[in-house]
Design a protein around this motif. Structure first.
Motif, PDB file in Angstrom:
ATOM      1  N   ASP A   1     -53.512  -9.615 -33.573  1.00  0.00           N
ATOM      2  CA  ASP A   1     -52.209 -10.141 -33.146  1.00  0.00           C
ATOM      3  C   ASP A   1     -52.165 -10.367 -31.645  1.00  0.00           C
TER       4      ASP A   1
ATOM      5  N   ASN B   1     -57.941  -9.627 -38.096  1.00  0.00           N
ATOM      6  CA  ASN B   1     -56.814  -9.122 -38.886  1.00  0.00           C
ATOM      7  C   ASN B   1     -55.488  -9.445 -38.192  1.00  0.00           C
TER       8      ASN B   1
ATOM      9  N   GLU C   1     -47.174 -12.635 -37.286  1.00  0.00           N
ATOM     10  CA  GLU C   1     -47.834 -13.340 -36.179  1.00  0.00           C
ATOM     11  C   GLU C   1     -48.330 -14.714 -36.652  1.00  0.00           C
TER      12      GLU C   1
ATOM     13  N   ASP D   1     -54.027  -1.619 -38.132  1.00  0.00           N
ATOM     14  CA  ASP D   1     -52.811  -2.255 -37.614  1.00  0.00           C
ATOM     15  C   ASP D   1     -53.179  -3.510 -36.808  1.00  0.00           C
ATOM     16  N   PRO D   2     -52.693  -4.683 -37.213  1.00  0.00           N
ATOM     17  CA  PRO D   2     -53.021  -5.910 -36.472  1.00  0.00           C
ATOM     18  C   PRO D   2     -52.536  -5.882 -35.020  1.00  0.00           C
ATOM     19  N   ARG D   3     -51.565  -5.004 -34.723  1.00  0.00           N
ATOM     20  CA  ARG D   3     -51.022  -4.938 -33.355  1.00  0.00           C
ATOM     21  C   ARG D   3     -51.627  -3.805 -32.524  1.00  0.00           C
TER      22      ARG D   3
ATOM     23  N   SER E   1     -51.366 -10.371 -38.492  1.00  0.00           N
ATOM     24  CA  SER E   1     -50.264 -10.028 -39.406  1.00  0.00           C
ATOM     25  C   SER E   1     -49.597 -11.298 -39.913  1.00  0.00           C
ATOM     26  N   SER E   2     -48.885 -11.160 -40.997  1.00  0.00           N
ATOM     27  CA  SER E   2     -48.169 -12.299 -41.571  1.00  0.00           C
ATOM     28  C   SER E   2     -47.107 -12.812 -40.590  1.00  0.00           C
TER      29      SER E   2
ATOM     30  N   ASP F   1     -54.346  -1.225 -44.946  1.00  0.00           N
ATOM     31  CA  ASP F   1     -53.202  -0.436 -44.468  1.00  0.00           C
ATOM     32  C   ASP F   1     -53.600   0.504 -43.327  1.00  0.00           C
TER      33      ASP F   1
END
Ligand code: AMP
Ligand code: MG
Length: 272
Positions: A235, A174, A179, A25-27, A176-177, A22
């Protein structure tokens, strides 16, 4: 070996023993702009390439880079981008898929150890022994009491490699789901990419939360000063590539490879 980078981004991505996805951040872009990042990436790659020449010439240590990610997380793309400009003779890339019948007859570290890089090389593991506490755990391929013991085997195995001259860096890309969904859909839709897609990828995707827990636990249990994990935001490919290049730069610099001394008496030699 000094593993604490002075680069704030490398520091930020380093996984601690209480790593929590958490907090990653993947972005993430670290305030970088895409155009400027391209130049920074090229600078990093030039440094990595120079350090790799020294590593290769010195033949004292190896650098092992373990790459793990969900499907479409960018493992292949990272290898392609970051190793551009590095002498291919100095790189050893190995991918680990579903174990073969032969591999299944041995312990789970057997096939991995056989591909550990020789001194002088950068070894890349595209997936690795970590699958044996990731997919194997999530899909229940062995009982919990079996996979739980593996964290300590892995720590010992990696410590042994380290003591014997292999510097280890572990990278979790890492993604994101959301992406991943886009990338998998692109694979299905593009005839040239479709070969990469398997229906089974959807089963893994449905188990996303279980995988994230398994990644988190694997990182918590096995991140050490000598074989640290990094969580790389994946991402955006241009961010991912720059971060991975910075991580390699940092670790190669920590190894501090040097060209071997020249033979005595070469001063003034004229080649006839
Ligand atoms: P790919 O990277 O797309 O070629 O897929 C390789 C597949 O092999 C992935 O689905 C992995 O989860 C799977 N895999 C890798 N190592 C293991 C292992 N030790 N046990 C079971 N499945 C594995
Ligand atoms: Mg796949």
């Amino acid at each position: 070996m000094g593993n604490t980078s002075t680069d704030p981004v490398v520091k930020r991505c380093l996984a601690r023993h209480d790593v929590d996805l958490d907090d990653h951040d993947p972005r993430e872009t670290f305030g970088w702009e895409k155009d400027a990042a391209r130049g920074a990436f090229e600078d990093e790659i030039a440094i990595v390439s120079d350090l790799q020449k020294r590593l290769f010439a010195e033949e004292r240590t190896a650098l092992l880079v373990v790459l793990q990610a969900m499907d479409a997380g960018g493992k292949d793309g990272t290898i392609r981008s970051v190793l551009t400009g590095v002498n291919p003779a100095g790189v050893d890339v190995n991918s680990f898929g579903v174990p073969s019948d032969e591999e299944r007859k041995h312990d789970y570290l057997w096939r991995v150890h056989a591909h550990a890089p020789e001194r002088g090389l950068i070894g890349i593991f595209n997936r690795s022994h970590y699958e044996d506490v990731l997919v194997v755990r999530v899909k229940g391929l062995v009982p919990q009491k079996v996979w739980k013991k593996r964290y300590s085997h892995i720590r010992d195995f990696e410590r042994m490699l380290g003591d014997e001259g292999t510097h280890i860096v572990k990278i979790f890309l890492n993604v994101s789901s959301a992406e991943q969904r886009e990338r998998l859909q692109d694979r299905v839709d593009d005839p040239d990419e479709r070969w990469k897609f398997r229906l089974g990828d959807l089963d893994d995707r449905a188990l996303w939360e279980d995988y994230m827990k398994a990644f988190r636990d694997a990182m918590r249990e096995t991140t050490t000063d000598d074989a640290p994990w990094y969580v790389v935001p994946a991402d955006r490919k241009w961010v991912r590539n720059l971060v991975v290049a910075k991580i390699l730069h940092h670790h190669l610099e920590a190894i501090d490879p040097r060209y071997p001394p020249a033979e005595e008496g070469l001063e003034g030699v004229v080649v006839p």
